[in-house]
Design a protein around this motif. Structure first.
Motif: not given
Length: 55
Positions: A19-40
């Protein structure tokens, strides 16, 4: 069994670690997807066309 030992055994258990591994993967995916500053972001110009009056 003391309360402290229960918490330690819970953390060491397989389902809890999974469960903790799944939570960490989900949070990592959210952080990576929100990192793009130049998103049109698409903007649409919407024209309002008034309906024809009924006669």
């Amino acid at each position: 069994m003391k309360k402290d030992y229960f918490i330690i055994e819970l953390i060491k258990s397989g389902p809890f670690m999974l469960l903790m591994a799944i939570v960490i993967l989900i949070l990592l995916g959210i952080v990576i997807s929100n990192r793009h500053e130049k998103t049109v972001q698409m903007k649409e110009d919407v024209m309002y066309v008034a309906p024809k009056p009924k006669k």
